[in-house]
Design an enzyme around this catalytic site. Structure first.
Site, PDB file in Angstrom:
ATOM      1  N   GLN A  32       5.367  -6.506  -6.957  1.00 48.89           N
ATOM      2  CA  GLN A  32       5.668  -5.191  -6.558  1.00 48.89           C
ATOM      3  C   GLN A  32       6.869  -4.462  -6.878  1.00 48.89           C
ATOM      4  O   GLN A  32       7.960  -5.221  -7.271  1.00 48.89           O
ATOM      5  CB  GLN A  32       5.567  -5.050  -5.206  1.00 48.89           C
ATOM      6  CG  GLN A  32       6.643  -5.918  -4.468  1.00 48.89           C
ATOM      7  CD  GLN A  32       6.510  -5.850  -2.925  1.00 48.89           C
ATOM      8  OE1 GLN A  32       5.542  -5.369  -2.393  1.00 48.89           O
ATOM      9  NE2 GLN A  32       7.386  -6.430  -2.253  1.00 48.89           N
ATOM     10  N   HIS A  59       4.233 -10.100  -4.896  1.00 47.06           N
ATOM     11  CA  HIS A  59       3.475  -9.571  -3.749  1.00 47.06           C
ATOM     12  C   HIS A  59       2.481 -10.804  -3.488  1.00 47.06           C
ATOM     13  O   HIS A  59       2.425 -11.070  -2.125  1.00 47.06           O
ATOM     14  CB  HIS A  59       2.457  -8.452  -4.009  1.00 47.06           C
ATOM     15  CG  HIS A  59       1.853  -8.005  -2.799  1.00 47.06           C
ATOM     16  ND1 HIS A  59       1.510  -6.668  -2.399  1.00 47.06           N
ATOM     17  CD2 HIS A  59       1.209  -8.636  -1.705  1.00 47.06           C
ATOM     18  CE1 HIS A  59       0.807  -6.687  -1.256  1.00 47.06           C
ATOM     19  NE2 HIS A  59       0.562  -7.701  -0.966  1.00 47.06           N
ATOM     20  N   PHE A 127       5.789 -12.663   5.572  1.00 44.15           N
ATOM     21  CA  PHE A 127       5.060 -12.260   4.488  1.00 44.15           C
ATOM     22  C   PHE A 127       4.319 -13.467   3.852  1.00 44.15           C
ATOM     23  O   PHE A 127       3.197 -13.400   3.485  1.00 44.15           O
ATOM     24  CB  PHE A 127       6.108 -11.506   3.261  1.00 44.15           C
ATOM     25  CG  PHE A 127       5.416 -10.906   2.451  1.00 44.15           C
ATOM     26  CD1 PHE A 127       4.205 -10.238   2.309  1.00 44.15           C
ATOM     27  CD2 PHE A 127       6.344 -10.512   1.223  1.00 44.15           C
ATOM     28  CE1 PHE A 127       3.736  -9.608   1.133  1.00 44.15           C
ATOM     29  CE2 PHE A 127       5.857  -9.920   0.017  1.00 44.15           C
ATOM     30  CZ  PHE A 127       4.466  -9.409   0.037  1.00 44.15           C
ATOM     31  N   HIS A 130       1.593 -14.581   5.854  1.00 44.35           N
ATOM     32  CA  HIS A 130       0.209 -13.835   5.448  1.00 44.35           C
ATOM     33  C   HIS A 130      -0.265 -14.030   4.289  1.00 44.35           C
ATOM     34  O   HIS A 130      -1.614 -13.993   4.308  1.00 44.35           O
ATOM     35  CB  HIS A 130       0.707 -12.303   5.840  1.00 44.35           C
ATOM     36  CG  HIS A 130      -0.308 -11.326   5.397  1.00 44.35           C
ATOM     37  ND1 HIS A 130      -1.201 -10.609   6.303  1.00 44.35           N
ATOM     38  CD2 HIS A 130      -0.407 -10.641   4.060  1.00 44.35           C
ATOM     39  CE1 HIS A 130      -2.018  -9.912   5.633  1.00 44.35           C
ATOM     40  NE2 HIS A 130      -1.625  -9.813   4.464  1.00 44.35           N
ATOM     41  N   GLU A 131       0.401 -14.220   3.089  1.00 46.21           N
ATOM     42  CA  GLU A 131      -0.300 -14.337   1.917  1.00 46.21           C
ATOM     43  C   GLU A 131      -1.026 -15.518   1.819  1.00 46.21           C
ATOM     44  O   GLU A 131      -1.961 -15.727   1.442  1.00 46.21           O
ATOM     45  CB  GLU A 131       0.849 -14.154   0.938  1.00 46.21           C
ATOM     46  CG  GLU A 131       1.417 -12.699   0.634  1.00 46.21           C
ATOM     47  CD  GLU A 131       0.406 -11.702   0.277  1.00 46.21           C
ATOM     48  OE1 GLU A 131      -0.417 -11.787  -0.854  1.00 46.21           O
ATOM     49  OE2 GLU A 131       0.262 -10.614   0.969  1.00 46.21           O
ATOM     50  N   HIS A 135      -4.851 -15.280   1.415  1.00 43.41           N
ATOM     51  CA  HIS A 135      -5.188 -15.551   0.044  1.00 43.41           C
ATOM     52  C   HIS A 135      -5.176 -17.217  -0.193  1.00 43.41           C
ATOM     53  O   HIS A 135      -6.241 -17.489  -0.828  1.00 43.41           O
ATOM     54  CB  HIS A 135      -4.369 -14.789  -1.100  1.00 43.41           C
ATOM     55  CG  HIS A 135      -4.365 -13.151  -0.666  1.00 43.41           C
ATOM     56  ND1 HIS A 135      -5.491 -12.471  -0.933  1.00 43.41           N
ATOM     57  CD2 HIS A 135      -3.584 -12.309  -0.143  1.00 43.41           C
ATOM     58  CE1 HIS A 135      -5.468 -11.202  -0.765  1.00 43.41           C
ATOM     59  NE2 HIS A 135      -4.303 -11.121  -0.352  1.00 43.41           N
TER      60      HIS A 135
HETATM   61  P1  5GP Z   1      -5.021  -1.852  -0.187  1.00 40.69           P
HETATM   62  O1  5GP Z   1      -6.302  -1.641   0.410  1.00 40.69           O
HETATM   63  O2  5GP Z   1      -3.937  -1.200   0.180  1.00 40.69           O
HETATM   64  O3  5GP Z   1      -5.149  -1.807  -1.936  1.00 40.69           O
HETATM   65  O4  5GP Z   1      -4.944  -3.473  -0.326  1.00 40.69           O
HETATM   66  C1  5GP Z   1      -4.593  -4.085   0.995  1.00 40.69           C
HETATM   67  C2  5GP Z   1      -4.592  -5.673   0.727  1.00 40.69           C
HETATM   68  O5  5GP Z   1      -5.858  -5.862   0.535  1.00 40.69           O
HETATM   69  C3  5GP Z   1      -3.754  -6.183  -0.606  1.00 40.69           C
HETATM   70  O6  5GP Z   1      -2.547  -6.198  -0.127  1.00 40.69           O
HETATM   71  C4  5GP Z   1      -4.670  -7.333  -0.573  1.00 40.69           C
HETATM   72  O7  5GP Z   1      -4.191  -8.332   0.279  1.00 40.69           O
HETATM   73  C5  5GP Z   1      -5.912  -6.903  -0.344  1.00 40.69           C
HETATM   74  N1  5GP Z   1      -6.616  -6.567  -1.692  1.00 40.69           N
HETATM   75  C6  5GP Z   1      -6.772  -5.267  -2.035  1.00 40.69           C
HETATM   76  N2  5GP Z   1      -7.412  -5.416  -3.549  1.00 40.69           N
HETATM   77  C7  5GP Z   1      -7.750  -6.631  -3.584  1.00 40.69           C
HETATM   78  C8  5GP Z   1      -8.098  -7.028  -4.891  1.00 40.69           C
HETATM   79  O8  5GP Z   1      -8.775  -6.597  -5.510  1.00 40.69           O
HETATM   80  N3  5GP Z   1      -8.422  -8.686  -4.865  1.00 40.69           N
HETATM   81  C9  5GP Z   1      -7.963  -9.343  -3.581  1.00 40.69           C
HETATM   82  N4  5GP Z   1      -7.962 -10.668  -3.625  1.00 40.69           N
HETATM   83  N5  5GP Z   1      -7.335  -8.782  -2.534  1.00 40.69           N
HETATM   84  C10 5GP Z   1      -7.114  -7.521  -2.602  1.00 40.69           C
HETATM   85  P1  5GP Z   2      -1.956  -7.347   2.207  1.00 45.15           P
HETATM   86  O1  5GP Z   2      -1.592  -5.942   1.711  1.00 45.15           O
HETATM   87  O2  5GP Z   2      -1.327  -8.361   1.157  1.00 45.15           O
HETATM   88  O3  5GP Z   2      -3.010  -7.700   2.932  1.00 45.15           O
HETATM   89  O4  5GP Z   2      -0.803  -7.527   3.124  1.00 45.15           O
HETATM   90  C1  5GP Z   2       0.635  -7.241   3.068  1.00 45.15           C
HETATM   91  C2  5GP Z   2       1.079  -7.503   4.460  1.00 45.15           C
HETATM   92  O5  5GP Z   2       2.209  -8.161   4.176  1.00 45.15           O
HETATM   93  C3  5GP Z   2       1.350  -6.304   5.509  1.00 45.15           C
HETATM   94  O6  5GP Z   2       1.005  -6.668   6.840  1.00 45.15           O
HETATM   95  C4  5GP Z   2       2.749  -6.049   4.990  1.00 45.15           C
HETATM   96  O7  5GP Z   2       3.278  -5.366   6.291  1.00 45.15           O
HETATM   97  C5  5GP Z   2       3.392  -7.487   5.032  1.00 45.15           C
HETATM   98  N1  5GP Z   2       4.317  -7.490   3.940  1.00 45.15           N
HETATM   99  C6  5GP Z   2       5.606  -7.934   4.273  1.00 45.15           C
HETATM  100  N2  5GP Z   2       6.471  -7.853   3.130  1.00 45.15           N
HETATM  101  C7  5GP Z   2       5.826  -7.027   2.493  1.00 45.15           C
HETATM  102  C8  5GP Z   2       6.188  -6.525   1.220  1.00 45.15           C
HETATM  103  O8  5GP Z   2       7.392  -6.491   0.705  1.00 45.15           O
HETATM  104  N3  5GP Z   2       5.292  -5.778   0.518  1.00 45.15           N
HETATM  105  C9  5GP Z   2       4.004  -5.579   0.916  1.00 45.15           C
HETATM  106  N4  5GP Z   2       3.205  -4.888   0.132  1.00 45.15           N
HETATM  107  N5  5GP Z   2       3.625  -5.994   2.178  1.00 45.15           N
HETATM  108  C10 5GP Z   2       4.681  -6.795   2.887  1.00 45.15           C
END
Ligand code: 5GP
Ligand code: 5GP
Length: 242
Positions: A32, A59, A127, A130-131, A135
């Site tokens: 990011q 990220h 963060f 969560h990751e 994942h």
């Molecule tokens: P957004 O809906 O904002 O694109 O994605 C929210 C979160 O869903 C991402 O931060 C990530 O954790 C997960 N995500 C979105 N798109 C993908 C994808 O194509 N592959 C995977 N593995 N996770 C995704």
């Molecule tokens: P994803 O979109 O991967 O499912 O989740 C992102 C989660 O991590 C959200 O709950 C978001 O608040 C948290 N988060 C913490 N730090 C960061 C950051 O630096 N970037 C993003 N994209 N998400 C973060």
């Protein structure tokens, strides 16, 4: 050979194939741009360890299927940094047993390269956990927690997106650059086309938010993306400063 032994052997072989079956096909390695995370209506919070570098940050490393779908939250019994590892030191004739977190040796690199920008401020563990939980647990058959975080850090060192873009005159200076020039610059440097995700700044401009590179299921080699996420940027996008 006795037919019953043959059948048993065949069954065992099948079982092994099932055991070794991949839980996923490839990874998206997602970086990011902090300037774009912060320059939104929601704004951002710097981590308690200070303002992150003006560089792309990790990220996540996300297991994915070739059809575009993906697994998530695969193992509630293996949550982030849950277990402590005993380490044995010798101090002269004295044996010292100390327990440390599984990834304590990686934390300073993670603070640098995997900075959190979400509010409220914290060190980054929210963060990272969560990751891992969402994942990382879906690739645990290939990478344990320490290998997972190390793989992401190593990919970040290997794929220096800011340097790649800057060497082509694409700088985080608040200017607008064509989406196609950003894609082709990265593709020329790493051999494969990345996926670019945009978000929108406070004034409604489309800006460079995240860059996705595909990585094989070992977590170490860049590959051609089997499928791209869906989404759209403008044809000319802003690269804000940070
Ligand atoms: P957004 O809906 O904002 O694109 O994605 C929210 C979160 O869903 C991402 O931060 C990530 O954790 C997960 N995500 C979105 N798109 C993908 C994808 O194509 N592959 C995977 N593995 N996770 C995704
Ligand atoms: P994803 O979109 O991967 O499912 O989740 C992102 C989660 O991590 C959200 O709950 C978001 O608040 C948290 N988060 C913490 N730090 C960061 C950051 O630096 N970037 C993003 N994209 N998400 C973060």
């Amino acid at each position: 050979m006795n037919p019953s032994i043959l059948i048993t052997l065949l069954l065992l072989q099948c079982l092994c194939v099932i055991c070794a079956a991949q839980e996923f096909d490839f990874f998206y390695f997602v970086q990011q741009w902090p300037g774009s995370y912060c320059d939104t209506k929601k704004s951002c919070c710097y981590p308690t360890t200070g303002k992150p570098p003006s560089d792309f940050g990790i990220h996540g490393l996300w297991p994915n299927y070739k059809d575009g779908s993906y697994p998530s939250n695969c193992d509630p019994n293996n949550s982030y940094d849950q277990s402590k590892v005993p380490q044995v030191f010798t101090f002269g004739l004295v044996l010292i047993i100390k327990t440390t977190h599984q990834i304590s040796d990686l934390i300073s690199r993670m603070q640098q390269d995997w900075a959190t920008l979400a509010c409220p401020s914290n060190s980054g563990s929210t963060f990272w956990s969560h990751e891992w939980d969402k994942h990382g647990t879906c690739s645990e058959s290939v990478l344990d927690q320490h290998s997972y975080f190390r793989a992401a850090l190593n990919l970040k060192s290997k794929i220096d997106l800011l340097q790649i873009l800057q060497s082509a005159g694409i700088n985080p200076d608040g200017g607008f650059y064509s989406l196609s020039s950003i894609k082709s610059t990265i593709s020329n440097a790493i051999g494969y086309t990345p996926y670019i995700e945009c978000n929108v700044d406070e004034d409604g401009n489309s800006q460079l938010y995240q860059i996705y590179v595909c990585v094989d299921s070992s977590g170490s080699n860049v590959i051609k993306c089997p499928v791209f996420p869906r989404g759209k940027c403008g044809s000319s996008i802003e690269f804000p400063s940070f």
